[in-house]
Design a protein around this motif. Structure first.
Motif, PDB file in Angstrom:
ATOM      1  N   LEU A   1       0.818  -1.219   0.000  1.00 27.33           N
ATOM      2  CA  LEU A   1       0.000   0.000   0.000  1.00 27.33           C
ATOM      3  C   LEU A   1       0.848   1.265   0.000  1.00 27.33           C
ATOM      4  O   LEU A   1       0.581   2.197  -0.764  1.00 27.33           O
ATOM      5  N   VAL A   2       1.856   1.305   0.854  1.00 26.81           N
ATOM      6  CA  VAL A   2       2.659   2.531   0.921  1.00 26.81           C
ATOM      7  C   VAL A   2       3.558   2.679  -0.303  1.00 26.81           C
ATOM      8  O   VAL A   2       3.892   3.802  -0.678  1.00 26.81           O
ATOM      9  N   THR A   3       3.912   1.581  -0.938  1.00 27.64           N
ATOM     10  CA  THR A   3       4.668   1.675  -2.184  1.00 27.64           C
ATOM     11  C   THR A   3       3.803   2.278  -3.277  1.00 27.64           C
ATOM     12  O   THR A   3       4.235   3.196  -3.992  1.00 27.64           O
ATOM     13  N   VAL A   4       2.564   1.802  -3.397  1.00 31.67           N
ATOM     14  CA  VAL A   4       1.630   2.375  -4.371  1.00 31.67           C
ATOM     15  C   VAL A   4       1.380   3.842  -4.033  1.00 31.67           C
ATOM     16  O   VAL A   4       1.345   4.702  -4.921  1.00 31.67           O
ATOM     17  N   HIS A   5       1.221   4.148  -2.752  1.00 34.76           N
ATOM     18  CA  HIS A   5       1.020   5.530  -2.310  1.00 34.76           C
ATOM     19  C   HIS A   5       2.192   6.411  -2.731  1.00 34.76           C
ATOM     20  O   HIS A   5       2.007   7.490  -3.296  1.00 34.76           O
ATOM     21  N   MET A   6       3.393   5.944  -2.477  1.00 34.82           N
ATOM     22  CA  MET A   6       4.583   6.731  -2.803  1.00 34.82           C
ATOM     23  C   MET A   6       4.710   6.947  -4.311  1.00 34.82           C
ATOM     24  O   MET A   6       4.980   8.054  -4.762  1.00 34.82           O
ATOM     25  N   LEU A   7       4.465   5.914  -5.088  1.00 36.62           N
ATOM     26  CA  LEU A   7       4.627   6.026  -6.531  1.00 36.62           C
ATOM     27  C   LEU A   7       3.524   6.849  -7.187  1.00 36.62           C
ATOM     28  O   LEU A   7       3.747   7.452  -8.238  1.00 36.62           O
TER      29      LEU A   7
END
Length: 101
Positions: free
Chosen positions: A75-81
């Motif tokens: 989730l936080v990877t998708v958020h960051m990208l």
């Protein structure tokens, strides 16, 4: 996470309210990408809270919640990208595609 959230609340550009930080899809600024981060934050809170209460929880409950840490990472990877303003820089991209590297 605390520093990130605190700095967002002080940021004059996007102007996040407490509701924007705590409620998925509440903000008008990139609501989808921000929602990924909000959900990731709440899952992280659940993982941390159960860590602190581990001795009072059944092993199956604790383990099940802790397995959600993989979802937090996603989730936080998708958020960051998708929401991050520096996501196209080489360091964030490298971190996103080479977990644990």
């Amino acid at each position: 996470v605390g520093v990130h959230v605190g700095s967002l609340m002080l940021d004059g550009y996007a102007r996040f309210s407490l509701g924007d930080i705590l409620i998925p899809m509440h903000t008008s600024w990139k609501p989808g990408p921000v929602a990924w981060g909000v959900v990731g934050m709440w899952l992280l809170v659940a993982v941390e809270a159960t860590s602190l209460a581990r001795q009072h929880l059944p092993q199956k409950v604790w383990r099940g919640i802790h397995l959600s840490s993989y979802a937090v990472f996603a989730l936080v990877t998708v958020h960051m990208l998708s929401a991050g303003t520096d996501a196209k820089d080489v360091i964030p991209e490298t971190i996103a595609v080479a977990p644990g590297g």
